[in-house]
Scaffold this active site. Structure first.
Site, PDB file in Angstrom:
ATOM      1  N   HIS A  17      26.563  44.901  13.041  1.00 12.73           N
ATOM      2  CA  HIS A  17      26.005  42.773  13.386  1.00 12.73           C
ATOM      3  C   HIS A  17      25.450  42.749  15.029  1.00 12.73           C
ATOM      4  O   HIS A  17      25.796  42.641  15.631  1.00 12.73           O
ATOM      5  CB  HIS A  17      27.238  41.945  13.390  1.00 12.73           C
ATOM      6  CG  HIS A  17      26.804  40.761  12.964  1.00 12.73           C
ATOM      7  ND1 HIS A  17      27.205  39.874  13.002  1.00 12.73           N
ATOM      8  CD2 HIS A  17      26.068  40.326  11.487  1.00 12.73           C
ATOM      9  CE1 HIS A  17      27.108  38.876  12.273  1.00 12.73           C
ATOM     10  NE2 HIS A  17      26.386  39.300  11.742  1.00 12.73           N
ATOM     11  N   LEU A  48      19.103  43.211  29.928  1.00 13.60           N
ATOM     12  CA  LEU A  48      18.019  43.357  29.866  1.00 13.60           C
ATOM     13  C   LEU A  48      18.372  44.223  28.926  1.00 13.60           C
ATOM     14  O   LEU A  48      19.062  45.586  29.529  1.00 13.60           O
ATOM     15  CB  LEU A  48      17.686  43.728  30.656  1.00 13.60           C
ATOM     16  CG  LEU A  48      16.905  41.907  31.545  1.00 13.60           C
ATOM     17  CD1 LEU A  48      16.188  42.107  32.670  1.00 13.60           C
ATOM     18  CD2 LEU A  48      15.693  41.066  30.798  1.00 13.60           C
ATOM     19  N   GLN A  83      22.385  49.810  23.683  1.00 13.49           N
ATOM     20  CA  GLN A  83      20.779  49.169  24.855  1.00 13.49           C
ATOM     21  C   GLN A  83      19.587  49.566  24.195  1.00 13.49           C
ATOM     22  O   GLN A  83      18.665  49.450  23.940  1.00 13.49           O
ATOM     23  CB  GLN A  83      21.245  49.537  25.958  1.00 13.49           C
ATOM     24  CG  GLN A  83      20.481  48.597  26.553  1.00 13.49           C
ATOM     25  CD  GLN A  83      20.443  48.876  28.441  1.00 13.49           C
ATOM     26  OE1 GLN A  83      21.162  49.638  28.760  1.00 13.49           O
ATOM     27  NE2 GLN A  83      19.575  47.659  28.992  1.00 13.49           N
TER      28      GLN A  83
END
Length: 406
Positions: A17, A48, A83
């Site tokens: 989600h 990041l 990521q």
């Protein structure tokens, strides 16, 4: 630019989600981007997004974990498959033209990412988060959903995490089964025998509530978790208290007596609005229904009309148009007084052969008691009414048809 997107993809513990905002570096999104990087908190450290180590994605994207990262195992899921998935989804969104290539240095993205602590399959974590991120970007850039979509779905959508469905009356007609009983075992038998249909509403009748108390609503909820349950309290006074009592027991609607004062009725209706449940104004024995409704600043969600065998004679004597009048009254006139989205229910000796007349007269809810609860074959008796109604609203709807059309 300041756009917002959201998407949920997958299933099991690996479900993804993603909530995200995308906007200018020099705008509020840029400020939030910097603030999140500079203001770290335990278990929710922003990072990041990179496609691989030493290769930042563009637009620069900040991942904010939505579930507390408790240990290195949790961190691996965020720093590894999640990521990478977010970074590649952002880059692919640029490659596919969802984000203009010439704007990538001027925009930033903040993505809230959900990783369940029990997730184990890294490939699924990657796949689902990639899909959710790219879909959220597409939705953000296209302004999905439209307000038209939101209003069309607000009463029919079901959230998978809730574990139950909140039934709303968005697609009449409905069959309301009035459990005017004083026997708990008989109530259970009838509820368990009724067809499992969205069009059936269950009424905790006044005798049932008087004998067992308002807590009987909770008992009905145990038997039929997703049912639309009406508490027929026929509230005359202290409406706010009685409405709250019914709402606390998870009633979806409460019946208020139209014989009450304007002040008492409006207080009860206002409390129902506050509690998020439907208000039903029962017009039994009310002499002038139109005048009563005209006197209300707060209109009920539903008006319940009872059969009046003398009505046609009275209307004829007054010289009124009989074509618009039914044995339940002038339903169209009442709907005009109530306003858009309000419903009219009819009750009083309704049998299957009278259903067509009621529905043709624009009744939204058919209230039936003895014909069903007094029958030896409850299921068949209820089906006699349901056969004269359309299929359940979402019978032919596919789960994957709920979102974007192409």
């Amino acid at each position: 630019m300041y756009q917002i997107g959201e998407a949920l993809i997958g299933n099991g513990n690996e479900i993804a989600h993603v909530d995200l905002i995308i906007g200018d570096k020099n705008g509020p999104v840029g400020a939030a981007f910097v603030n999140n990087m500079a203001d770290m908190s335990i278990g929710h450290t922003p990072l990041l997004s990179v496609i691989r180590p030493n290769l930042l994605t563009k637009p620069a994207t900040l991942i904010v974990p939505k579930v507390t990262v408790r240990d290195l195992e949790d961190a691996d899921k965020i720093f590894g498959p999640a990521q990478t998935a977010v970074g590649r989804a952002v880059a692919d969104a640029v490659a596919e033209g969802l984000i203009p290539k010439e704007d990538v240095e001027d925009l930033v993205i903040i993505a809230g990412v959900f990783i369940h602590p029990g997730a184990e399959n890294y490939r699924k974590i990657y796949q689902y988060n990639y899909g959710a991120t790219k879909l959220a970007i597409q939705r953000a850039m296209e302004g999905y959903p439209s307000i038209k979509k939101v209003l069309a779905e607000k009463d029919r959508g079901t959230h998978p995490v809730m574990g139950f469905k909140v039934t709303r009356l968005w697609s009449p007609p409905y069959l309301q089964v009035a459990l005017d009983l004083d026997n708990m075992e008989e109530m259970e038998r009838i509820i368990n025998t009724l067809p499992n249909r969205e069009r059936i509403l269950i009424e905790a009748g006044t005798p049932l509530v008087k004998k067992f108390g308002v807590g009987i609503i909770g008992k009905i909820r145990e038997l039929k978790n997703d049912a639309f349950i009406i508490a027929d309290l026929k509230t005359l006074d202290v409406g706010r208290i009685e409405v709250k009592m019914a709402a606390d027991e998870t009633a979806d609607a409460i019946a208020i007596s139209g014989l009450g004062t304007i002040e008492s009725i409006e207080k009860a209706i206002h409390e129902a609005q506050k509690q998020g449940i439907y208000s039903i104004l029962d017009m039994m024995n009310v002499d002038n229904i139109v005048a009563k409704l005209e006197g209300l600043e707060y209109k009920p969600d539903i008006v319940l009309l009872h059969r009046n065998v003398d009505l046609e004679t009275m209307q004829s004597e007054r010289g009124e148009k009989l074509a618009e009048v039914t044995e339940w009254g002038n339903i169209n006139q009442i709907k005009e007084l109530l306003g858009k989205g309000k419903l009219v229910a009819v009750a009083g000796g309704v049998t299957p052969d009278r259903v067509d007349k009621a529905l043709d007269s624009k009744a939204d809810i058919i209230v039936v008691g003895r014909y069903i609860i007094g029958s030896r074959d409850v299921r068949r008796s209820a089906q006699d009414f349901l056969d004269r109604m359309p299929q359940d609203p979402d019978t032919m709807r596919l789960a994957m048809d709920e979102d974007e059309s192409i």
